[in-house]
Design an enzyme around this catalytic site. Structure first.
Site, PDB file in Angstrom:
ATOM      1  N   LYS A 283       8.513 -29.139   3.636  1.00 33.11           N
ATOM      2  CA  LYS A 283       8.912 -27.694   3.881  1.00 33.11           C
ATOM      3  C   LYS A 283       9.428 -27.742   5.407  1.00 33.11           C
ATOM      4  O   LYS A 283       8.687 -27.860   6.185  1.00 33.11           O
ATOM      5  CB  LYS A 283       8.257 -26.608   3.658  1.00 33.11           C
ATOM      6  CG  LYS A 283       9.090 -25.101   3.450  1.00 33.11           C
ATOM      7  CD  LYS A 283       7.994 -24.004   3.064  1.00 33.11           C
ATOM      8  CE  LYS A 283       8.736 -22.809   2.934  1.00 33.11           C
ATOM      9  NZ  LYS A 283       7.985 -21.613   2.226  1.00 33.11           N
ATOM     10  N   GLU A 371       2.069 -11.304  -9.022  1.00 32.22           N
ATOM     11  CA  GLU A 371       1.948  -9.964  -8.884  1.00 32.22           C
ATOM     12  C   GLU A 371       1.178  -9.080  -9.845  1.00 32.22           C
ATOM     13  O   GLU A 371       0.511  -8.232  -9.533  1.00 32.22           O
ATOM     14  CB  GLU A 371       3.538  -9.314  -8.717  1.00 32.22           C
ATOM     15  CG  GLU A 371       4.071  -9.678  -7.339  1.00 32.22           C
ATOM     16  CD  GLU A 371       4.818 -10.855  -7.781  1.00 32.22           C
ATOM     17  OE1 GLU A 371       5.534 -11.343  -6.620  1.00 32.22           O
ATOM     18  OE2 GLU A 371       4.936 -11.468  -8.936  1.00 32.22           O
ATOM     19  N   ARG A 399       7.413  -6.478 -11.614  1.00 30.44           N
ATOM     20  CA  ARG A 399       6.630  -7.435 -12.382  1.00 30.44           C
ATOM     21  C   ARG A 399       5.243  -7.177 -12.838  1.00 30.44           C
ATOM     22  O   ARG A 399       4.890  -8.071 -13.648  1.00 30.44           O
ATOM     23  CB  ARG A 399       6.904  -8.882 -11.807  1.00 30.44           C
ATOM     24  CG  ARG A 399       8.121  -9.481 -11.027  1.00 30.44           C
ATOM     25  CD  ARG A 399       7.911 -10.321 -10.192  1.00 30.44           C
ATOM     26  NE  ARG A 399       7.470 -11.718 -10.286  1.00 30.44           N
ATOM     27  CZ  ARG A 399       8.219 -12.727 -10.577  1.00 30.44           C
ATOM     28  NH1 ARG A 399       9.536 -12.679 -10.581  1.00 30.44           N
ATOM     29  NH2 ARG A 399       7.538 -13.957 -10.741  1.00 30.44           N
TER      30      ARG A 399
END
Length: 632
Positions: A283, A371, A399
């Protein structure tokens, strides 16, 4: 002339010799660095997928072939290569390119990518539909990464893909997930063998003959894959969940070797059946500060591209960010109450859970992009006497709607849901605006729903929520700064279901909830000076239960009411006020201000508030209009 300047579509990319692809990658990476240094966005993830993006568009026939990106963080290079290079400077700006892939923007964007973990399910649907709709040669690729594999939906998709007829290719962009480590020479040898064209041509032809002779069927094929996976596990002394779910698994391979990626993708793209290619990436690849600190450089804001120093506005003397007030206050509460724990789904820095996490690492839990699990995990904690503060961005709580009902509200469990980024969030656009939480939470029994007027009120509500006997408690607050610089005041309990009179007047009653009440206060001050009239402002503070004393007083004293909220109009505060007035036989004239019945675009928060009619000038206009309407 840069090679990148000659690429207006993937068709132009395909004209280049493979030997040119590393240069294209370098130029693409540099363009992302140059642009995001002064026009902030999601930085590290897109740098990590540069080689993968180039290889995908070089090998596959996009847009006929479908690439489904999981979360849009990875897709800036994709935007640049698919006809949006010259407009990339408008990315995330009002009227400019959307912050994430969107089919409304480009035919190359196969599916909306704002929330994580949906790519495999969506791509599987596309792969199955393509076979049934006369496009059996269409290839579908799901690119999942940036932590999205921690979401349960991803595994639901994989589970279904393993037993549903499809040729889906899943690419796992592993940029620090540690799902499996690269091992030695035997793993590399097997990866090369499995992805070689002669080997897979032989496998395919053999399977066709066996099917024709009646010696092979789908169940036998799956058994053979399982045996092959067990053989690989014994050879390399390692197993992984994908092989255990009957997917053909390839990797891990270097995700920054573009020519090798082209070779592998070319060899496996026409294989039948679901398969997964596991690539290892860094990343922030190509920008050293981002490589060293991937969390900070996920979305770093503006920075000096030469020195790598982030450019931060001087915040000295300014009011704090609401998220920082949450983090600091939670730390104070945890020091006083040993039952309190913190829970966050992969956003400890974004929501400032990292503040108490440093002092109480064993009492703060980052559960990953999950979540629903975060809410149910919090319910489990509360059922055994703990006091969880579960911090979730408002948009992402969508969600976990069922989890809130089934695993918290029904059981009246003492979970405090702190909803960060409630209301308009700005440049991340419709997938991230916290527009709907008040409307979808308000009908749920046993919930207390509150929103603070300012930082001190946030502290008081957090203090109140952890007191014994409160039950499920929701506190919503926006992205950005508050209004009080000196906010570290002793916390005081708030009587649940009570609002406050902020200002008294005689001509109009304005009812607000949350920090947007400060905008209403400014508007009232301007309007009163302009007209000589006066307005009362009531901070309702609680959406549920409503302060019926204030509502009854307003109904008896005013025939003009304005409600204002930083949330959708359908089902929010304005709706609740109208319901009360109707149920109790009152008929005042009410103007409701809030987010309209459409998905609000991206832009800075001030621009969007103006568009939605909830900025200061819009409130002044509403005050003018309600006087004219009633008088007429």
């Amino acid at each position: 002339m840069r090679l990148l300047d000659t690429i207006d579509s993937p068709a132009d990319l395909k004209k280049l010799d493979q030997s040119c692809l590393p240069q294209v990658c370098n130029e693409l990476r540099q363009m992302i660095i140059d642009e995001l240094s002064h026009n902030p966005g999601h930085f590290g993830s897109s740098l990590g997928t540069v080689e993968l993006t180039v290889a995908l568009h070089y090998v596959f026939n996009t847009p006929y072939d479908r690439i489904v990106w999981d979360v849009g963080h990875q897709a800036y290079g994709h935007k640049i290569l698919t006809g949006r290079r010259d407009n990339f400077h408008t990315n995330r700006k009002l009227g400019g390119l959307k912050p994430f892939p969107s089919p409304e923007e480009s035919e190359y964007d196969s599916f909306t990518a704002g929330h994580a973990s949906n790519s495999i399910s969506a791509a599987l649907g596309m792969a199955v539909a393509s076979k049934r709709s006369g496009n059996p040669d269409r290839r579908v690729v799901a690119v999942i990464g940036d932590g999205a594999m921690s979401g349960g939906l991803a595994f639901e998709g994989i589970n279904n893909a393993s037993v549903t007829g499809n040729d889906l290719l899943i690419i796992l962009n592993d940029n620090n997930m540690s799902i499996s480590k690269s091992v030695g020479g035997m793993r590399s040898y097997l990866t090369h063998l499995q992805t070689s064209r002669p080997y897979n041509t032989f496998r395919y032809l053999t399977s066709k003959v066996l099917y024709r002779l009646g010696l092979m069927n789908d169940e036998r094929r799956r058994r053979i894959i399982r045996r092959n996976n067990r053989f690989k596990m014994n050879v390399v002394r390692q197993n992984n969940i994908f092989e255990g779910m009957d997917l053909r698994y390839f990797g891990p391979v270097d995700g920054h070797n573009v020519q090798n990626l082209v070779r592998i993708l070319s060899n496996i793209k026409n294989m039948h059946g679901p398969k997964l290619l596991h690539i290892i990436t860094v990343k922030g690849k190509g920008f050293e500060p981002a490589e060293k600190d991937s969390e900070i450089w996920h979305a770093p804001g503006m920075f000096d591209k030469e020195t790598g120093l982030r450019i931060q506005r001087n915040a000295e003397g300014q009011p704090p960010l609401f998220q920082d007030v949450f983090g600091e206050t939670l730390l104070e509460l945890m020091k006083e109450n040993s039952r309190i724990v913190g829970v966050t789904p992969a956003m400890p820095i974004g929501c400032s859970m990292d503040i108490p996490m440093k002092q109480f690492p064993d009492r703060c839990f980052d559960v990953g992009i999950a979540e629903g699990h975060a809410v149910t995990f919090s319910g489990g904690l509360a059922s055994q006497g703990m006091q969880p503060f579960c911090n979730i961005y408002s948009s992402f709580l969508q969600r976990a709607f069922d989890n809130v009902i089934h695993d918290v509200a029904i059981q009246k469990l003492g979970v405090v849901l702190c909803l960060d980024r409630a209301g308009l969030v700005g440049e991340d656009g419709p997938t991230h605006h916290g527009a709907f939480d008040m409307a979808f939470l308000r009908p749920i029994p046993n919930l207390t729903i509150a929103s603070p007027f300012d930082e001190i009120e946030l502290r008081n509500l957090m203090y109140t929520a952890q007191l014994p006997g409160q039950g499920p408690f929701v506190i919503r607050y926006p992205r950005g700064r508050g209004v009080i610089a000196d906010w570290r005041k002793p916390m005081q309990p708030v009587v649940v279901g009570t609002g406050r009179t902020i200002k008294s007047g005689t001509d109009v009653a304005v009812l607000s909830i949350g920090p947007i009440g400060n905008i209403a206060m400014e508007a009232i001050s301007i309007w009163e000076k302009k007209t000589g009239l006066t307005a009362s402002l009531y901070d309702m503070r609680f959406l549920k239960p409503l302060d019926e004393n204030i509502l009854e007083h307003v109904a008896n004293c005013f025939d003009r009411i304005i409600t204002i909220e930083n949330g959708c109009l359908e089902g929010g505060l304005g709706s609740a006020v109208l319901e009360y007035m109707s149920d109790h036989g009152h008929a005042p004239h009410v103007i409701r201000l809030g987010l309209p019945d459409r998905f609000v675009e991206h832009g800075n928060v001030q621009q969007l508030m103006q568009i939605c009619g909830i900025d200061r000038d819009s409130v002044v206009k509403a005050l003018d209009n309600i006087m004219k309407t009633v008088e007429s």
